[in-house]
Design an enzyme around this catalytic site. Sequence first.
Site, PDB file in Angstrom:
ATOM      1  N   GLU A 168       0.205  13.955  -4.158  1.00  0.00           N
ATOM      2  CA  GLU A 168       1.131  14.148  -3.041  1.00  0.00           C
ATOM      3  C   GLU A 168       2.244  15.158  -3.318  1.00  0.00           C
ATOM      4  O   GLU A 168       3.415  14.799  -3.520  1.00  0.00           O
ATOM      5  CB  GLU A 168       1.725  12.801  -2.614  1.00  0.00           C
ATOM      6  CG  GLU A 168       0.675  11.804  -2.152  1.00  0.00           C
ATOM      7  CD  GLU A 168       1.233  10.508  -1.622  1.00  0.00           C
ATOM      8  OE1 GLU A 168       0.469   9.750  -1.000  1.00  0.00           O
ATOM      9  OE2 GLU A 168       2.440  10.238  -1.825  1.00  0.00           O
ATOM     10  N   GLU A 352      -6.049   7.492  -0.642  1.00  0.00           N
ATOM     11  CA  GLU A 352      -5.123   6.371  -0.483  1.00  0.00           C
ATOM     12  C   GLU A 352      -5.053   5.985   0.983  1.00  0.00           C
ATOM     13  O   GLU A 352      -4.938   6.839   1.856  1.00  0.00           O
ATOM     14  CB  GLU A 352      -3.696   6.715  -0.949  1.00  0.00           C
ATOM     15  CG  GLU A 352      -3.497   6.804  -2.435  1.00  0.00           C
ATOM     16  CD  GLU A 352      -2.036   7.050  -2.809  1.00  0.00           C
ATOM     17  OE1 GLU A 352      -1.136   6.676  -2.013  1.00  0.00           O
ATOM     18  OE2 GLU A 352      -1.798   7.626  -3.875  1.00  0.00           O
TER      19      GLU A 352
END
Length: 441
Positions: A168, A352
Amino acid sequence: MLSHTRADFPKGFLFGAATSSYQIEGHAAGGAGRTQWDDFASTPGNVTRAQNGDVACDHYHRWPEDLDLLRDGNFDVYRFSTSWARVMPEGRGPVNAEGLDFYDRLVDGMLERGLKPAATLYHWELPSPLLDLGGWRNRDIAQWFADYTEVIMSRIGDRVWSAAPINEPWCVGWMSHFLGHHAPGVADIRATARAMHHVMLAHGRATEVMRGLGMKNLGAVCNFEYATPADASPEAQAAARRYDGYYNRFFIGGLFNKRYPDDVLEGLGPHMPKGWQDDMDLIGQPLDWLGINYYTRKLIQATDGPWPSLEEVPGPLPKTQVGWEIFPEGLHTMIRRVHDGYTRGLPIYVTENGMASDDHVVNGAVSDKARVAYLDAHLKQVRRAIDEGVPVKGYFAWSLLDNYEWNHGYGPRFGLVHVDYKTLTRLPKSSYHALREALIR
């Protein structure tokens, strides 16, 4: 029970669960060095109850039990991360042999249980000595990260199934340097521009190193949010577009189109490091897959403040424990957007997806029906994208365990498995059992 099972997905589709090192390992064990999260948590007001990752879930000592949970849950893949500060306590120079040995045992333990190791090199635990040198604001971090990559992947790279450099990039660049919500807690647009570019440069150097080691199946993992205008005004629509630019399009544009969005550079351009344009070939080198992390949508309205001149407003949809709206359709939208505009046929994994809920043990069990419904609804959207011809190859739930949830401390529970933070006892929730039944081969 889940309405979707393994049989509803193409042959070879992979199911997994994900964690990150600082959130579960217990960073005070095994000779790990100090990280920016230790510093951030030690500063009053940054983290709920000033909680840190010293013990976390004690995965460092309890990893065999946790890998057994993955095996017994019928998962195919374990997406884990390695800690830079555990491997190299100063961030540079000396290597902690105990840290390397731990990841060596962990990878072997996965293989012994029939699990595919999916490694992430960095999930936000920057060594404090590197923060002293400017951290992600310093261009030299790309080489420091490359050196760390060489050390850890020279040890385990021959046995991991996949690898991605950085989890991320938006959280590393924007959340931590513009919003200041995550370590190092900076709120400065110049720092943000530099961090956002340098995290991409570090991705490029690490990928180059891993290719040099002969590693295969290398990718990147980006988080995405569905941004929608809070109302029908042109101002709100423009604000949502700006949000989408720096959240969704900046990193994926660099990775696959070798350019950053013009509308984001309107704000960040004056603050970008000198010569950044010369790095785009390294940043945009070929990858083997992309990972999509998706949780929620955001409603955006315009403000009169400086760029990006916007703010989030509460939405009407049901929300998770941390206030995130539940919007499964956004996952389908992001998968399609990424495929159509960027990856163009490259394998995509949902790396995720999950929700926080206030889970409690009642009569020796944890019933988390809301999480079961959340997972099922998002799997439906994955199946929808596959039916439309998008090569989605896997889905990994966040998270295997309840864990240290960064600035929220140990309050939010994202796990398929409940963790009693006093005894560290693991107790599979109903969502774990539902997935286990759905994934029987």
